[in-house]
Design a protein around this motif. Structure first.
Motif, PDB file in Angstrom:
ATOM      1  N   LYS A  50     -15.119 -42.584  82.907  1.00 46.30           N
ATOM      2  CA  LYS A  50     -13.832 -42.018  82.480  1.00 46.30           C
ATOM      3  C   LYS A  50     -13.871 -41.306  81.134  1.00 46.30           C
ATOM      4  O   LYS A  50     -13.106 -40.390  80.915  1.00 46.30           O
ATOM      5  N   ASN A  51     -14.752 -41.680  80.225  1.00 45.46           N
ATOM      6  CA  ASN A  51     -14.809 -41.025  78.920  1.00 45.46           C
ATOM      7  C   ASN A  51     -15.911 -39.972  78.817  1.00 45.46           C
ATOM      8  O   ASN A  51     -16.193 -39.468  77.735  1.00 45.46           O
ATOM      9  N   TRP A  52     -16.533 -39.665  79.943  1.00 48.30           N
ATOM     10  CA  TRP A  52     -17.583 -38.654  79.952  1.00 48.30           C
ATOM     11  C   TRP A  52     -16.963 -37.263  79.976  1.00 48.30           C
ATOM     12  O   TRP A  52     -15.853 -37.062  80.468  1.00 48.30           O
ATOM     13  N   ASP A  53     -17.706 -36.302  79.488  1.00 41.92           N
ATOM     14  CA  ASP A  53     -17.334 -34.889  79.591  1.00 41.92           C
ATOM     15  C   ASP A  53     -17.934 -34.371  80.900  1.00 41.92           C
ATOM     16  O   ASP A  53     -19.089 -33.949  80.945  1.00 41.92           O
TER      17      ASP A  53
END
Length: 183
Positions: A50-53
């Motif tokens: 979820k916090n990946w680019d």
């Protein structure tokens, strides 16, 4: 050094996604380029991403893409070629299909970590060759020439890379937690 990671698609949480996680752990600021990203299919593991680019291709906007993953693979080469990697020093494609077909500038290094050349193209099960796939086979061989360094996920993959693309590779077995296999 600016790094990008390229992955075929993110639709399930299997061995390839575990390797993708390990690559992202090494390069946590690297954006992940993929043809399609379907977090709802990852179950509880979707939180890991979820916090990946994550940057998707135009295939992300096709209706019913989750049901069409197999047929849309025929359009994946075009999707991967549409990404712009001009701002990166290193790209790492992680693939069993077409993520390696990206186009980079000559000064950008391209490492491909591959588990197998596309099975549906190269008939590894002994089935007869499909003449409709011939243009994709040609494209696959041509795009393989853009890779600067090959890493095979197994000795078997290394042999296939030599046979199909006539390239040398180093073997790096996928990262596995062996603790759960000890008696």
């Amino acid at each position: 050094m600016k790094v990008a990671i390229i992955h075929d698609y993110i639709k399930e949480y299997g061995g390839a996604e575990r390797v993708l996680e390990a690559l992202h752990e090494i390069y946590p600021k690297a954006p992940v380029f993929t043809s399609v990203y379907l977090p709802s299919y990852l179950g509880p593991r979707r939180e890991r991403f979820k916090n990946w680019d994550i940057r998707t291709s135009w295939l992300q906007y096709i209706p019913f893409k989750a049901k069409l993953i197999s047929p849309i693979r025929l359009f994946a080469p075009s999707a991967f070629r549409s990404f712009d990697f001009s701002g990166f020093d290193l790209v790492i494609s992680h693939t069993t299909r077409f993520a390696k077909s990206i186009i980079t500038k000559p000064e950008t290094k391209h490492i491909c970590y591959i588990h197998t050349p596309p099975r549906f193209l190269w008939n590894f099960s002994g089935e007869k060759s499909n003449p409709l796939l011939k243009p994709l086979q040609v494209f696959d061989k041509v795009s393989s020439k853009r890779v600067d360094f090959w890493i095979a996920g197994s000795g078997n993959c290394k042999a296939r890379l030599k046979d199909i693309y006539n390239v040398d590779s180093k073997v790096l077995y996928p990262f596995v937690d062996t603790e759960k296999f000890n008696p």
